[in-house]
Motif scaffolding. Structure first.
Motif, mmCIF file in Angstrom:
data_model
loop_
_atom_site.group_PDB
_atom_site.id
_atom_site.type_symbol
_atom_site.label_atom_id
_atom_site.label_comp_id
_atom_site.label_asym_id
_atom_site.label_seq_id
_atom_site.Cartn_x
_atom_site.Cartn_y
_atom_site.Cartn_z
ATOM 1 N N THR A 135 0.685 -8.771 9.783
ATOM 2 C CA THR A 135 -0.750 -8.917 9.549
ATOM 3 C C THR A 135 -1.050 -10.401 9.350
ATOM 4 O OG1 THR A 135 -0.603 -8.739 7.138
ATOM 5 C CG2 THR A 135 -0.751 -6.679 8.371
ATOM 6 N N VAL A 177 4.302 7.250 2.699
ATOM 7 C CA VAL A 177 4.657 6.013 3.383
ATOM 8 C C VAL A 177 4.276 4.833 2.497
ATOM 9 C CG1 VAL A 177 4.259 4.553 5.397
ATOM 10 C CG2 VAL A 177 4.367 7.045 5.660
ATOM 11 N N SER A 211 0.838 -1.205 0.000
ATOM 12 C CA SER A 211 0.000 0.000 0.000
ATOM 13 C C SER A 211 0.865 1.244 0.000
ATOM 14 C CB SER A 211 -0.928 0.013 1.232
ATOM 15 O OG SER A 211 -0.160 0.081 2.421
ATOM 16 N N ARG A 212 0.228 2.383 -0.291
ATOM 17 C CA ARG A 212 0.882 3.691 -0.255
ATOM 18 C C ARG A 212 -0.031 4.640 0.495
ATOM 19 N NH1 ARG A 212 4.792 3.933 -4.698
ATOM 20 N NH2 ARG A 212 5.019 6.120 -4.167
ATOM 21 N N THR A 213 0.556 5.443 1.395
ATOM 22 C CA THR A 213 -0.212 6.413 2.164
ATOM 23 C C THR A 213 0.410 7.789 1.993
ATOM 24 O OG1 THR A 213 -0.729 4.698 3.813
ATOM 25 C CG2 THR A 213 -1.134 7.003 4.430
ATOM 26 N N TYR A 253 5.636 -7.205 7.300
ATOM 27 C CA TYR A 253 5.842 -6.097 6.371
ATOM 28 C C TYR A 253 6.778 -5.080 7.010
ATOM 29 C CZ TYR A 253 2.619 -3.376 9.277
ATOM 30 O OH TYR A 253 2.025 -2.721 10.327
ATOM 31 N N GLU A 257 7.743 -0.654 6.529
ATOM 32 C CA GLU A 257 7.330 0.595 5.896
ATOM 33 C C GLU A 257 8.532 1.514 5.734
ATOM 34 O OE1 GLU A 257 2.662 0.944 7.314
ATOM 35 O OE2 GLU A 257 4.190 2.149 8.333
ATOM 36 N N ARG A 310 4.235 0.665 2.210
ATOM 37 C CA ARG A 310 4.315 -0.597 2.949
ATOM 38 C C ARG A 310 4.660 -1.723 1.980
ATOM 39 N NH1 ARG A 310 -0.335 -2.376 7.163
ATOM 40 N NH2 ARG A 310 0.599 -0.540 8.186
ATOM 41 N N THR A 368 9.083 1.343 10.051
ATOM 42 C CA THR A 368 8.219 0.529 10.903
ATOM 43 C C THR A 368 8.254 -0.918 10.437
ATOM 44 O OG1 THR A 368 6.716 2.406 11.188
ATOM 45 C CG2 THR A 368 5.867 0.252 11.788
ATOM 46 N N GLU A 403 13.943 -1.923 12.747
ATOM 47 C CA GLU A 403 13.518 -0.527 12.672
ATOM 48 C C GLU A 403 14.723 0.402 12.747
ATOM 49 O OE1 GLU A 403 10.500 0.601 15.391
ATOM 50 O OE2 GLU A 403 9.004 -0.803 14.596
#
Length: 207
Positions: free
Chosen positions: A154, A120, A111-113, A159, A161, A122, A150, A135
């Motif tokens: 899940t 960010v 994903s992208r945020t 994962y 980030e 992931r 991060t 980290e």
């Protein structure tokens, strides 16, 4: 050796299938400006050896079957943009971290945020290399030296980030890598050496 600081966004202009390999032609005026036969250039984080330098600012490189099987270069086609970096010079600054150009595994963008000043991203972290990733540590994604922001888990697996600044978004392929895109991952080689050195030597009792 490389530093993970991408110098140029190149383009694949040809792909020739050989008996047990493929020959890529990649256009990159900057990285070919001083390149010669036998030099090393990282393409999406994969160390390739220059076969020929062409007059139009392109170079050719042979990609062995093992490399195609173990990296995302198998999915790169004519017209694809690729991250390019020349091998580090002895007197150059180490702007990123020590990168060998030896891909450990392939991850996938989850994903992208977007944020106001960065984005960010992931990325799925395969179990085969997860123990080497921490980290605030370094990881190479498609040849780009990045800091792990991060780590998480899940139901689908682990994962990590990364936070991409505008320069990275504009000057590398990661700017357009949408969910589902495969990416080459190279973990910090120092972590692998530490693991090897601290592993118990079976039968001797030594560590």
């Amino acid at each position: 050796m490389f530093t993970g600081i991408v110098e140029e966004l190149g383009e694949v202009t040809a792909r020739e299938v050989l008996a047990d390999a493929e020959r890529l032609t990649v256009r990159g005026a900057l990285v070919t400006s001083d390149a010669a036969h036998g030099d090393s250039i990282a393409v999406n984080g994969v160390c390739l050896t220059v076969v020929d330098v062409l007059a139009d600012g392109s170079f050719t490189a042979d990609v062995m079957r093992e490399t195609l099987d173990r990296s995302s270069l198998a999915a790169v086609g004519v017209g694809s943009k690729v991250n390019l970096e020349r091998a580090a010079a002895v007197n150059s600054r180490l702007g990123g971290h020590i990168v060998q150009g030896h891909v450990d595994t392939v991850g996938e963008v989850i994903s992208r945020t977007p944020s106001e000043h960065w984005e960010v991203v992931r990325i799925a972290l395969p179990a085969s290399v997860s123990r080497y990733v921490v980290e605030k540590g370094s990881i190479t994604v498609d040849g780009v030296s990045l800091t792990v922001a991060t780590l998480g888990t899940t139901d689908q697996g682990e994962y990590f980030e990364i936070s991409l600044i505008p320069t990275t978004l504009a000057m590398t392929t990661l700017g357009g890598a949408q969910a589902g895109t495969p990416v080459n991952l190279e973990v910090d080689v120092i972590a692998k050496y530490v693991e090897r050195l601290t592993r118990t030597d079976e039968g001797s009792g030594r560590q």
